[in-house]
Design a protein around this motif. Structure first.
Motif, PDB file in Angstrom:
ATOM      1  N   ASP A  46      47.396  52.070 -13.249  1.00  0.00           N
ATOM      2  CA  ASP A  46      48.789  52.147 -12.796  1.00  0.00           C
ATOM      3  C   ASP A  46      48.870  53.004 -11.532  1.00  0.00           C
ATOM      4  O   ASP A  46      49.367  54.132 -11.538  1.00  0.00           O
ATOM      5  CB  ASP A  46      49.651  52.741 -13.914  1.00  0.00           C
ATOM      6  CG  ASP A  46      51.147  52.648 -13.617  1.00  0.00           C
ATOM      7  OD1 ASP A  46      51.497  52.056 -12.576  1.00  0.00           O
ATOM      8  OD2 ASP A  46      51.938  53.189 -14.411  1.00  0.00           O
ATOM      9  N   ILE A  47      48.377  52.468 -10.446  1.00  0.00           N
ATOM     10  CA  ILE A  47      48.314  53.194  -9.180  1.00  0.00           C
ATOM     11  C   ILE A  47      48.627  52.239  -8.038  1.00  0.00           C
ATOM     12  O   ILE A  47      48.240  51.066  -8.068  1.00  0.00           O
ATOM     13  CB  ILE A  47      46.923  53.848  -8.983  1.00  0.00           C
ATOM     14  CG1 ILE A  47      46.800  54.487  -7.601  1.00  0.00           C
ATOM     15  CG2 ILE A  47      45.811  52.868  -9.229  1.00  0.00           C
ATOM     16  CD1 ILE A  47      45.473  55.186  -7.354  1.00  0.00           C
ATOM     17  N   ALA A  48      49.379  52.714  -7.056  1.00  0.00           N
ATOM     18  CA  ALA A  48      49.692  51.927  -5.863  1.00  0.00           C
ATOM     19  C   ALA A  48      49.576  52.831  -4.643  1.00  0.00           C
ATOM     20  O   ALA A  48      49.856  54.035  -4.706  1.00  0.00           O
ATOM     21  CB  ALA A  48      51.085  51.327  -5.949  1.00  0.00           C
ATOM     22  N   VAL A  49      49.173  52.244  -3.527  1.00  0.00           N
ATOM     23  CA  VAL A  49      49.027  52.961  -2.268  1.00  0.00           C
ATOM     24  C   VAL A  49      50.020  52.376  -1.271  1.00  0.00           C
ATOM     25  O   VAL A  49      50.083  51.150  -1.088  1.00  0.00           O
ATOM     26  CB  VAL A  49      47.594  52.842  -1.722  1.00  0.00           C
ATOM     27  CG1 VAL A  49      47.473  53.558  -0.379  1.00  0.00           C
ATOM     28  CG2 VAL A  49      46.596  53.406  -2.721  1.00  0.00           C
ATOM     29  N   LEU A  50      50.799  53.248  -0.639  1.00  0.00           N
ATOM     30  CA  LEU A  50      51.775  52.837   0.356  1.00  0.00           C
ATOM     31  C   LEU A  50      51.322  53.301   1.729  1.00  0.00           C
ATOM     32  O   LEU A  50      50.939  54.470   1.906  1.00  0.00           O
ATOM     33  CB  LEU A  50      53.154  53.431   0.049  1.00  0.00           C
ATOM     34  CG  LEU A  50      53.720  53.212  -1.362  1.00  0.00           C
ATOM     35  CD1 LEU A  50      55.116  53.827  -1.469  1.00  0.00           C
ATOM     36  CD2 LEU A  50      53.759  51.738  -1.704  1.00  0.00           C
ATOM     37  N   GLU A  51      51.363  52.398   2.694  1.00  0.00           N
ATOM     38  CA  GLU A  51      51.062  52.742   4.087  1.00  0.00           C
ATOM     39  C   GLU A  51      52.371  52.881   4.849  1.00  0.00           C
ATOM     40  O   GLU A  51      53.163  51.935   4.928  1.00  0.00           O
ATOM     41  CB  GLU A  51      50.175  51.671   4.726  1.00  0.00           C
ATOM     42  CG  GLU A  51      48.767  51.599   4.174  1.00  0.00           C
ATOM     43  CD  GLU A  51      47.972  52.872   4.428  1.00  0.00           C
ATOM     44  OE1 GLU A  51      48.195  53.515   5.482  1.00  0.00           O
ATOM     45  OE2 GLU A  51      47.140  53.231   3.573  1.00  0.00           O
ATOM     46  N   LEU A  52      52.604  54.084   5.378  1.00  0.00           N
ATOM     47  CA  LEU A  52      53.847  54.349   6.096  1.00  0.00           C
ATOM     48  C   LEU A  52      53.874  53.606   7.420  1.00  0.00           C
ATOM     49  O   LEU A  52      52.840  53.404   8.068  1.00  0.00           O
ATOM     50  CB  LEU A  52      53.991  55.846   6.341  1.00  0.00           C
ATOM     51  CG  LEU A  52      54.024  56.727   5.086  1.00  0.00           C
ATOM     52  CD1 LEU A  52      54.090  58.205   5.483  1.00  0.00           C
ATOM     53  CD2 LEU A  52      55.204  56.365   4.199  1.00  0.00           C
ATOM     54  N   GLY A  53      55.078  53.240   7.833  1.00  0.00           N
ATOM     55  CA  GLY A  53      55.222  52.517   9.090  1.00  0.00           C
ATOM     56  C   GLY A  53      54.984  53.375  10.314  1.00  0.00           C
ATOM     57  O   GLY A  53      54.766  52.848  11.412  1.00  0.00           O
ATOM     58  N   ARG A  54      55.055  54.681  10.141  1.00  0.00           N
ATOM     59  CA  ARG A  54      54.820  55.590  11.258  1.00  0.00           C
ATOM     60  C   ARG A  54      54.266  56.912  10.725  1.00  0.00           C
ATOM     61  O   ARG A  54      54.495  57.263   9.564  1.00  0.00           O
ATOM     62  CB  ARG A  54      56.109  55.841  12.029  1.00  0.00           C
ATOM     63  CG  ARG A  54      57.169  56.586  11.238  1.00  0.00           C
ATOM     64  CD  ARG A  54      58.389  56.885  12.102  1.00  0.00           C
ATOM     65  NE  ARG A  54      59.335  57.781  11.444  1.00  0.00           N
ATOM     66  CZ  ARG A  54      60.329  57.399  10.663  1.00  0.00           C
ATOM     67  NH1 ARG A  54      60.518  56.102  10.429  1.00  0.00           N
ATOM     68  NH2 ARG A  54      61.141  58.295  10.122  1.00  0.00           N
ATOM     69  N   ALA A  56      57.637  51.624   4.381  1.00  0.00           N
ATOM     70  CA  ALA A  56      56.222  51.561   4.009  1.00  0.00           C
ATOM     71  C   ALA A  56      55.934  50.214   3.370  1.00  0.00           C
ATOM     72  O   ALA A  56      56.828  49.565   2.816  1.00  0.00           O
ATOM     73  CB  ALA A  56      55.875  52.684   3.034  1.00  0.00           C
ATOM     74  N   ARG A  57      54.676  49.806   3.449  1.00  0.00           N
ATOM     75  CA  ARG A  57      54.252  48.582   2.778  1.00  0.00           C
ATOM     76  C   ARG A  57      53.237  48.931   1.699  1.00  0.00           C
ATOM     77  O   ARG A  57      52.490  49.912   1.821  1.00  0.00           O
ATOM     78  CB  ARG A  57      53.650  47.585   3.768  1.00  0.00           C
ATOM     79  CG  ARG A  57      52.347  48.032   4.373  1.00  0.00           C
ATOM     80  CD  ARG A  57      51.762  46.970   5.309  1.00  0.00           C
ATOM     81  NE  ARG A  57      50.472  47.411   5.847  1.00  0.00           N
ATOM     82  CZ  ARG A  57      49.306  47.207   5.236  1.00  0.00           C
ATOM     83  NH1 ARG A  57      49.272  46.564   4.067  1.00  0.00           N
ATOM     84  NH2 ARG A  57      48.175  47.633   5.773  1.00  0.00           N
ATOM     85  N   VAL A  58      53.201  48.120   0.658  1.00  0.00           N
ATOM     86  CA  VAL A  58      52.248  48.341  -0.431  1.00  0.00           C
ATOM     87  C   VAL A  58      50.908  47.748   0.003  1.00  0.00           C
ATOM     88  O   VAL A  58      50.771  46.530   0.160  1.00  0.00           O
ATOM     89  CB  VAL A  58      52.732  47.690  -1.738  1.00  0.00           C
ATOM     90  CG1 VAL A  58      51.732  47.931  -2.855  1.00  0.00           C
ATOM     91  CG2 VAL A  58      54.111  48.226  -2.132  1.00  0.00           C
ATOM     92  N   SER A  59      49.914  48.605   0.217  1.00  0.00           N
ATOM     93  CA  SER A  59      48.620  48.139   0.720  1.00  0.00           C
ATOM     94  C   SER A  59      47.583  47.967  -0.375  1.00  0.00           C
ATOM     95  O   SER A  59      46.567  47.315  -0.179  1.00  0.00           O
ATOM     96  CB  SER A  59      48.083  49.123   1.772  1.00  0.00           C
ATOM     97  OG  SER A  59      47.869  50.399   1.196  1.00  0.00           O
ATOM     98  N   MET A  60      47.832  48.538  -1.538  1.00  0.00           N
ATOM     99  CA  MET A  60      46.860  48.422  -2.628  1.00  0.00           C
ATOM    100  C   MET A  60      47.563  48.639  -3.949  1.00  0.00           C
ATOM    101  O   MET A  60      48.419  49.503  -4.080  1.00  0.00           O
ATOM    102  CB  MET A  60      45.739  49.458  -2.443  1.00  0.00           C
ATOM    103  CG  MET A  60      44.696  49.502  -3.565  1.00  0.00           C
ATOM    104  SD  MET A  60      45.186  50.692  -4.878  1.00  0.00           S
ATOM    105  CE  MET A  60      43.813  50.519  -6.006  1.00  0.00           C
ATOM    106  N   ARG A  61      47.200  47.824  -4.932  1.00  0.00           N
ATOM    107  CA  ARG A  61      47.670  47.992  -6.312  1.00  0.00           C
ATOM    108  C   ARG A  61      46.453  48.069  -7.228  1.00  0.00           C
ATOM    109  O   ARG A  61      45.466  47.383  -7.012  1.00  0.00           O
ATOM    110  CB  ARG A  61      48.552  46.830  -6.760  1.00  0.00           C
ATOM    111  CG  ARG A  61      49.965  46.841  -6.206  1.00  0.00           C
ATOM    112  CD  ARG A  61      50.775  45.685  -6.820  1.00  0.00           C
ATOM    113  NE  ARG A  61      52.163  45.734  -6.412  1.00  0.00           N
ATOM    114  CZ  ARG A  61      52.633  45.198  -5.289  1.00  0.00           C
ATOM    115  NH1 ARG A  61      51.811  44.579  -4.456  1.00  0.00           N
ATOM    116  NH2 ARG A  61      53.925  45.281  -4.989  1.00  0.00           N
ATOM    117  N   GLY A  62      46.558  48.901  -8.252  1.00  0.00           N
ATOM    118  CA  GLY A  62      45.495  48.973  -9.240  1.00  0.00           C
ATOM    119  C   GLY A  62      45.533  47.782 -10.181  1.00  0.00           C
ATOM    120  O   GLY A  62      46.216  46.786  -9.928  1.00  0.00           O
ATOM    121  N   SER A  63      44.826  47.896 -11.287  1.00  0.00           N
ATOM    122  CA  SER A  63      44.699  46.780 -12.232  1.00  0.00           C
ATOM    123  C   SER A  63      45.882  46.669 -13.197  1.00  0.00           C
ATOM    124  O   SER A  63      45.861  45.819 -14.080  1.00  0.00           O
ATOM    125  CB  SER A  63      43.400  46.943 -13.033  1.00  0.00           C
ATOM    126  OG  SER A  63      43.375  48.208 -13.695  1.00  0.00           O
TER     127      SER A  63
END
Length: 588
Positions: free
Chosen positions: A73-81, A56-63
């Motif tokens: 303190d939040i992060a969004v991960l986009e899975l490769g599949r 997965a790649r980190v697509s978004m980080r909070g402040s």
């Protein structure tokens, strides 16, 4: 409860760093401090071991900036599949709270449980948030598995329903308490999450479209602070604004989505969308139109299916005309001595709907108002007859608003397209006079005629005596002269303050002054007025004046038609009720 397959473990370079949970087909939510500054991570789903680690790649980080007290303190991960697993389901925002503590469960990967994970039974200490960001977590029974390292990023689940209510973000080894970022705060930081969280009265598609529209609002359009925009949208509705200053536009929208469900008489998000439409109109006309369309659709969906109600008051005569009012309010703005605050609203089922609000100079009022009136027709009840009312300062009452025309399109005067009346803005602001007007209309409802009380040119009555006399006049007051001189303005003001519910006069009346003997154009105006209106009930006068204005417009005689400059004050407060306030926030 079992182990839902959407629960996840986050690994960096083969080491367990924390937890996460699947929120859509290819999206995992976790804490920013779990992935730190990494761009990629592996996501493992213990409930579906056959998947193996999913890149997965980190697509978004909070402040979050790296400190233990930083928010976002939040992060969004986009899975490769795609992983083919059902995602987590969010619970109601208020579901962690109740008269009795509610059991919450979290699933993490602390030291010693890095492969299979372990559960922790928890509860929320109180409704109060720490720094408007975190809920405090404590043990369900006073002891148990601490939500320690390895739980960060784990979903906090209401055991009774299986709905996610937040995410574990921190643990204090001294107090052994934890912290949770509630779902409401998570969506504040990541707007797309709002689509997945239940918000009564706001369907998912409505939220998604509004979120996308708000993201397109250009920064230069927000000439006033967002906090002020929000408070202006909810202030008249009586909805409690947030205790802290709202910094961003999405934060304002999400506050209303999560705290103020729409009611039949109150759609705060529609009010906000209309104000945004006005703010962006000069920079992006297309976006302005889309925001207005969203507000109109949302109001239609939020309205109850119950039959339209009549104004409050006693039973009305069976033959009473039903109005669908459009209100134009023009008042002085404190921002600039030459500025006016103009607002257009529509009334449907007794509820007021904002169509547009803007500060402008007098030169721009006419065209803007006529455009908003066109839009207001999309909000009113089609079963009634439209009635356009201008509530203006007393100095404006003699303005020929019924003769306003568009520069393009239909060039017929406004008063020849719909019934148009004027109202005194000062009088509408007086609770005492509004009360008296309502009482007068209760009496007028039973009258089948409208005898004109004449104020001729030659009257020598003092204004204060006239005001007292008119308190006992239940019907129209007709003036032979327009309020142009100081004395005439005082006499007109006396009628308004009586308060006379219906006042008529010619904008170009007798000009002979105090020497007039009565056989003048003003006297002839009063004669014609009595002939045309006396046989009608008071509720029918706006419609009859509308017909007379059309006759005057089509008149081709050598002399002007007597009704060519007819002004009509007609004010029944029951058709123009103020929004009923909610004295507390509907949620929590």
């Amino acid at each position: 409860m079992g182990s839902p397959a959407w629960q996840a473990r986050i690994d960096l370079d083969g080491s367990v760093e924390g937890s996460g949970f699947l929120v859509s087909e290819r999206t995992v939510l976790t804490c920013a401090h779990v992935v730190r500054d990494a761009e990629r991570a592996d996501v493992v789903f213990p409930g579906a071991p056959g998947l193996g680690p999913v890149p997965a790649r980190v697509s978004m980080r909070g402040s979050w900036a790296g400190g233990p007290h930083d928010t976002g303190d939040i992060a969004v991960l986009e899975l490769g599949r795609p992983v083919g697993l059902p995602p987590a389901r969010f619970g109601e925002l208020d579901s962690p709270h109740g008269p009795e503590p509610r059991r919450l469960v979290s699933y993490g990967f602390p030291a010693g449980y890095g492969v299979e994970g372990v559960q922790s039974e928890l509860r929320v200490t109180s409704r109060q948030l720490i720094n408007d960001e975190w809920s405090q977590l404590e043990f369900w029974k006073g002891y148990g598995q601490e939500p320690a390292h390895g739980f960060s990023g784990a979903a906090v689940v209401l055991e009774a329903t299986g709905g996610v209510v937040g995410m574990v973000s921190a643990h204090d080894p001294v107090t052994r308490n934890g912290r949770m970022i509630p779902a409401q705060v998570l969506a504040r930081h990541w707007p797309r999450l709002a689509d997945l969280i239940p918000t009564p009265g706001y369907p998912t598609e409505d939220k998604r479209l509004l979120r996308e529209l708000v993201a397109r609002v250009p920064a230069p359009a927000l000439v006033h602070p967002v906090d002020r925009l929000l408070r202006s949208a909810v202030g008249r509705l009586g909805i409690q604004p947030p205790s802290q200053t709202v910094a961003g536009l999405w934060e304002a929208v999400w506050y209303l989505l999560s705290e103020a469900p729409p009611l039949p008489h109150s759609q705060p998000l529609a009010e906000l969308a209309v104000r945004l439409a006005d703010a962006v109109a000069d920079l992006d006309g297309g976006l302005s139109g889309e925001l207005r369309a969203w507000a109109r659709t949302h109001r239609t969906r939020s309205s109850t299916a119950a039959p339209a109600t009549r104004p409050s008051g006693p039973a009305r005569p069976a033959a009473e005309r039903r109005w669908s009012p459009i209100l134009v309010e023009i008042k002085r703005s404190g921002a600039d001595r030459n500025a006016l605050l103009v607002e257009v609203s529509a009334f449907r089922d007794g509820n007021r709907r904002l169509v547009g609000e803007k500060r402008m100079t007098k030169a721009h009022v006419r065209e803007w108002v006529l455009e908003r009136i066109d839009e207001a027709f999309g909000e009113i009840d089609t079963e009634g007859r439209e009635l356009i009312a201008f509530a203006v300062p007393r100095g404006w009452l003699n303005q020929p608003v019924d003769q306003w025309r568009r520069r393009k399109g239909n060039r017929a005067p406004l008063g020849c397209q719909s019934p148009v009346v004027v109202m005194d803005h000062d009088r509408r602001a007086s609770e005492q006079l509004q009360y008296k007007l309502r009482k007068m209309w209760e009496a007028l409802d039973g009258q089948s005629r409208s005898e004109i009380h004449r104020i001729p040119c030659e009257t020598s009555q003092r204004p204060e005596r006239l005001s007292v006399q008119l308190q006992d006049v239940y019907g129209p007051v007709g003036f032979a002269r327009a309020p142009k001189t100081l004395r005439d303005r005082d006499l007109h003001a006396a009628a308004l303050d009586a308060p006379a519910p219906i006042v008529l006069w010619p904008r170009t009346g007798c000009s002979d002054g105090t020497h007039c003997s009565g056989g003048c154009s003003g006297g002839r105006f009063l004669d014609s007025l009595a002939q045309q209106l006396s046989a009608l009930p008071p509720s029918e006068l706006p419609q009859r004046v509308f017909e007379l204005r059309k006759q005057a417009f089509l008149h081709e005689g050598a002399e002007p038609h007597w009704a060519a400059d007819l002004s009509l004050v007609w004010e029944d407060p029951r058709w123009f009720p103020e929004v009923r306030p909610l004295y507390h926030s509907p949620v929590g």
